[in-house]
Structure formats: structure tokens, C-alpha cells
Design an enzyme around this catalytic site. Structure first.
Site, PDB file in Angstrom:
ATOM      1  N   LYS A 193       0.826  -1.210   0.000  1.00 32.18           N
ATOM      2  CA  LYS A 193       0.000   0.000   0.000  1.00 32.18           C
ATOM      3  C   LYS A 193       0.869   1.273   0.000  1.00 32.18           C
ATOM      4  O   LYS A 193       2.091   1.199   0.022  1.00 32.18           O
ATOM      5  CB  LYS A 193      -0.941  -0.022   1.207  1.00 32.18           C
ATOM      6  CG  LYS A 193      -1.859  -1.248   1.229  1.00 32.18           C
ATOM      7  CD  LYS A 193      -2.823  -1.207   0.089  1.00 32.18           C
ATOM      8  CE  LYS A 193      -3.805  -2.362  -0.091  1.00 32.18           C
ATOM      9  NZ  LYS A 193      -3.845  -3.500   0.723  1.00 32.18           N
ATOM     10  N   HIS A 194       0.211   2.427   0.020  1.00 33.61           N
ATOM     11  CA  HIS A 194       0.923   3.713  -0.106  1.00 33.61           C
ATOM     12  C   HIS A 194       1.771   4.036   1.109  1.00 33.61           C
ATOM     13  O   HIS A 194       2.692   4.840   1.047  1.00 33.61           O
ATOM     14  CB  HIS A 194      -0.083   4.856  -0.283  1.00 33.61           C
ATOM     15  CG  HIS A 194      -1.004   4.639  -1.435  1.00 33.61           C
ATOM     16  ND1 HIS A 194      -2.007   3.711  -1.425  1.00 33.61           N
ATOM     17  CD2 HIS A 194      -1.065   5.235  -2.637  1.00 33.61           C
ATOM     18  CE1 HIS A 194      -2.639   3.732  -2.568  1.00 33.61           C
ATOM     19  NE2 HIS A 194      -2.094   4.645  -3.323  1.00 33.61           N
TER      20      HIS A 194
END
Ligand SMILES: Cc1ncc(COP(=O)(O)O)c(C=O)c1O
Length: 394
Positions: A193-194
């Protein structure tokens, strides 16, 4: 010649579809916390939650040990229970629907929109019944769903809107940041994920009652936390609801705090990569690139292309294998949830129920997309996609 036929692969080493970026400051933050008094239930948890809430533009952020645990917290706080239904998308990771089952309620799927592969508003509305208690749109690949529509629908029918934004940290919808629109928004901090905390998740909300329930639920249902009791010199605590140990540790929160600082740069990088793919692959044969609606700014967790199978001499499996042989770590997101054996057996799905999702599943292929990709990595993906698609196009 394609690598799968004995040619030289475009890359020597496999480029994964997603991976974390950890720098020295991240390592130091975790090491400092390791040497501190609190490995869990300590000050880093509140610090991370406050910074995250400020970043998302909401009043409350409550951390959890994973995105899945955070989804479970949200379905609990929404009051879902036996006899209730929650409408969601089949084009998602199983956890979105599983969290409804954890509460003894039933996930009701509705088909998706052809362009964004997000929950279709009309389809979702047509599935409303007297038992519907929540609506759970998913921001597939990081492209926000029709959030205002779902929020208004929820308000009109007295439902709770839980947005699964596990792909969409940093995404924007009509200039509003994802996390500030739904009644509760759920994020994941898995390494692809980010922002990562190893495993981890968060629920954001402006509703103080939801925030309080979420905090209790992730801590066995206990109404106060260990640090407050220690600070007040108290031993007494009460368990007021049946919760779980879904806490995120201070180690993870220290990492999260550090990673949060890099969100603007991470988002910019993902958007640059998406823009390069758009420009350099838009006329590659046999593929359709992801569609972006005018009123959103996607967060680009994934970059899912769709194969135009009717224009190809090979199927998805052949294209997948050929790209993997070039050392491009393509992946498939997702097998529609209702087609998994558990859902088929429990609910009698046979396939054919959600034609748009099922058709998209046959065609989707996620190209590598993560903020640590170099320009050379992007060029390798572009070259491989051209090489493979030219080979397979009629
Ligand atoms: C759409 C979606 N929802 C929920 C989850 C669950 O998140 P976690 O892996 O943090 O439990 C994921 C994980 O990838 C996801 O992609």
C-alpha cells in the site's frame, strides 16, 4: 523472441507488482521505539492516529492491526448483526465481504460499473431491502467510488456507509480527500500500500460514537486503555462489549508516522508512473487502460489494464505467463468474491450473477505499480507490454 519461447527477458530480475519502500529514517523510528518503555498501547499510537486524522481531514482515526480488523471494527460499530444485509462489490478482496459475515450479517453483492469497475450506483440501489443496514463501496485500484451518491443513499435510507478505501489512501473525490466522505472509511497499511506498518489498518470518522466503539472493540471491549490507567494510577477497568485484540503496536505506529511524512511524494510518484503508462501504452495493441473519471484524482494503488481478448490470439493465462517470463510481476485483482468456493457453497453462487465483474475478471491484469519504481522499471514494463501484446495481437 518472447522470453517464454526462449528469447532474452526484458529484465534479469522479477519486478513485483507492488512493494514497500523503507528508508533509514523509518528504521531509526522503529529502533527508537524498541528502546522506549512502550512497545504497544503507548504514545506512538495516539500520535499516529492524530497525524493520520489531520492528514485525512477528519476528527477521528482509530488504528487496527490490519485493514481486515479495521473493516471488522467498522461493521461492528455500524451495528451489523444477524438478519442484516450490507451491499458491496464483488470486485474486491474477500476481506470486504468477510467482515460482514464476521458479524453474522449477509453481504449482498451488486454488479460494478463498466468504466471504473467500482460498485454501480443503480445496481447497488436495486439491492436495497428492509434488511439493508450498511453499504460498502470499494475504491477499486485507488479510483474513488461514487462516494456522494452512496452517502446520500445511505442518509436517505438510514444506512451506514463504510468505504473500503484500502486501495485509495490519498485519493481525492470532488476535491475532498478519501477518508472524509463516508460515515467510516477503512485503510490498510499492508506493504504493497501507499504507507506501510507491516500489517496495519485505520478507520477514519467524524462521528464520536463510532470512534469510541472502534477504540473499545479493538481493545477487547475495554472502556479505558492501559496507558491512561497507568497515568491515573488506577487498576480498575471494565469490559463493556465483546471486542478483540486488534491493536496496532507502537513499533508499527512509529513506522506509520514516519511513512505518513512521505505520502505526498509517494502519491506524486504513483501518479507520474500512471501518467507514463497512459502516454506510452495508450496505443499498445489489445489492451484497454484504466479509466479515470473527471471528478476524481485516483491514488493508484494498482494499475489494472484489461485485455481485449477478441483481438488476441492468446488468452489471459498466456499473456500473464509471457509477461512473467519477461520478469514483469503482473497479477490479477480480483477473482470476484462470490466465485470463491466458500461463497459458492454457502450462498449457492454459480457464476453468471454479476456479468460485468465476471467479464472484467477474465481480462484484468495489474501492471507493477509502487512508489519505489525507478524510471527504468517503468520503461521495462512498457517495453514488455508492447513486446507481448504485439506478439499476441491478431
Ligand atoms: C480492497 C481491500 N480491502 C481490504 C483489504 C484487507 O487489508 P489487510 O490486508 O490490511 O487486512 C485489502 C488488502 O489488500 C484490500 O485490498
Amino acid at each position: 523472441m518472447l522470453a517464454i519461447h526462449g528469447g532474452t527477458p526484458v529484465r534479469e530480475k522479477l519486478l513485483p507488482y507492488g512493494r514497500q519502500s523503507i528508508d533509514e529514517a523509518d528504521v531509526q523510528a522503529v529502533v527508537e521505539t524498541l528502546r522506549s518503555d512502550w512497545l504497544t498501547t503507548g504514545p506512538k499510537v495516539a500520535e499516529f492516529e492524530e497525524a493520520f486524522a489531520a492528514w485525512a481531514g477528519v476528527k477521528y482515526a482509530v488504528s487496527f492491526s490490519s485493514g481486515t480488523a479495521a473493516l471488522h471494527g467498522a461493521t461492528f460499530a455500524a451495528g451489523l448483526g444477524p438478519g442484516d444485509e450490507a451491499i458491496t462489490s464483488p470486485m474486491t478482496f474477500a476481506a470486504t465481504a468477510n467482515c460482514v459475515l464476521y458479524q453474522g450479517a449477509v453481504p449482498v453483492f451488486a454488479d460494478i460499473s463498466r468504466d471504473t469497475l467500482n460498485l454501480d450506483p443503480e445496481e447497488a440501489e436495486s439491492r436495497l431491502t428492509a434488511r439493508t443496514k450498511a453499504i460498502l463501496p470499494v475504491d477499486y485500484a485507488g479510483h474513488p467510488a461514487d462516494l456522494e451518491f452512496f452517502f446520500e443513499l445511505a442518509e436517505r435510507h438510514g444506512l451506514v456507509m463504510i468505504e473500503d478505501a484500502c486501495h485509495a489512501l490519498g485519493g481525492e473525490y470532488r476535491r475532498r480527500r478519501v477518508g472524509s466522505v463516508a460515515h467510516m472509511t477503512v485503510f490498510s497499511f499492508h506493504p504493497v500500500k501507499h504507507l506501510t506498518t507491516g500489517e496495519g489498518g485505520m478507520v477514519t470518522t467524524d462521528n464520536p460514537a463510532f470512534a469510541e466503539t472502534l477504540r473499545q472493540f479493538r481493545n477487547h471491549g475495554i472502556s479505558s486503555d492501559a496507558r491512561t490507567r497507568q497515568a491515573n494510577g488506577q487498576w480498575h477497568y471494565e469490559m463493556v462489549l465483546l471486542g478483540f485484540n486488534y491493536r496496532l503496536t507502537d513499533l508499527a505506529c512509529a513506522l506509520g508516522l514516519q511513512q505518513l511524512k512521505k505520502m505526498p511524494a509517494n502519491l506524486d510518484r504513483r501518479r507520474q508512473i500512471a501518467s507514463r503508462y497512459h502516454h506510452e501504452l495508450h496505443d499498445a495493441p489489445g489492451i484497454e487502460l484504466p479509466f479515470v473519471r473527471e471528478d476524481v484524482n485516483p491514488a493508484w494503488h494498482l494499475y489494472p489494464v484489461r485485455l481485449q481478448l477478441e483481438k488476441l490470439t492468446g488468452g489471459r493465462v498466456e499473456v500473464f505467463r509471457a509477461l512473467r517470463a519477461e520478469n514483469i510481476g503482473v497479477n490479477v485483482h480480483y477473482i470476484p468474491v462470490h466465485l470463491h468456493p466458500y461463497y459458492r457453497e454457502r450462498f449457492g453462487y454459480r457464476g453468471g450473477e454479476f456479468p460485468i465483474a465476471e467479464n472484467a475478471y477474465e481480462r484484468v491484469l495489474s501492471l507493477p505499480m509502487f512508489h519505489g519504481m525507478t524510471d527504468q522499471d517503468v520503461s521495462d514494463v512498457v517495453r514488455s507490454v508492447w513486446k507481448v501484446m504485439e506478439h499476441f495481437s491478431r
